[in-house]
Scaffold this active site. Sequence first.
Site: not given
Ligand code: DGL
Length: 266
Positions: A10-11, A73-74, A152, A184, A186
């Site tokens: 993921d990011s 990560c979406n 976060e 997402c 998060h």
């Molecule tokens: N985890 C990312 C997602 O699911 C969101 C965080 C990001 O923007 O990198 O899209």
Amino acid sequence: MSERAVGVFDSGVGGLTVLRALRHCLPDEDLVYLGDTARVPYGTKSAPTVRRYAVEAAHFLMEQRVKLIVVACNTASAVALEYLAERFPVPVVGVIEPGARRALEVSQQGRIGVIGTEGTVRSQAYEKAIRQGRADVSISAAACPLFVPLAEEGWADHEIARIAAQEYLAPLLSQGIDTLVLGCTHYPLLKKTLQKVAGSSVKLIDSAEETAKTVATLLQRDDLRRRQPSQEPPRFFVTDIPDRFEKVGGAFLGDTLDRVTTISLD
Ligand code: DGL
């Protein structure tokens, strides 16, 4: 091959919600997680940039000799999944198709809301995946860029999160949605706040569990399940100093984070 780890990226910390579901669903598997914390967020970046980051992350996981890659990560799933699947010699699983499938199972009236990053919403990946399953659904989508920093910051249940959720969800709720996809990784942290704002009649879809089930099915299909249960805890890699990842990640993983190593993807 079956004794190799499952790689997840993921990011940043968001994908830990998927790792948590994987641990629960596949307790015998060895897991490697990469959080590209030096370059988070992906959600505000262009598709070609996110695709490049995703390829670098997948290369790193391949170097760790993984047998399957989960794009937790979406945003990266929305713009890079096919690209990765065509280029890497292991199965690549994203979070969008499992979430879309679950939304269709759960929605009774076929009025589905999707929330995600700007990149995910712009890609319309959820709309495409949902309509592939059923054409006659109504879908409304909204980007909620403030949710990532709020999660976060540990402010998922804070008054500020509630106000942001009211603003973001108002157009979707006015469409009469009965199902809301948390598009997402998060957002599952904000579930309590989102449920309060959306009301109890709206079902929230978290794709983490469905993604873990998809991974289990694929491992079974390809005879890639570990023969011996792994004795190793998950290994974590990040691309910037690990302090924040370690501090914030526990809430996403539902466990303490150790063995975090900083690496470079260059
Ligand atoms: N985890 C990312 C997602 O699911 C969101 C965080 C990001 O923007 O990198 O899209």
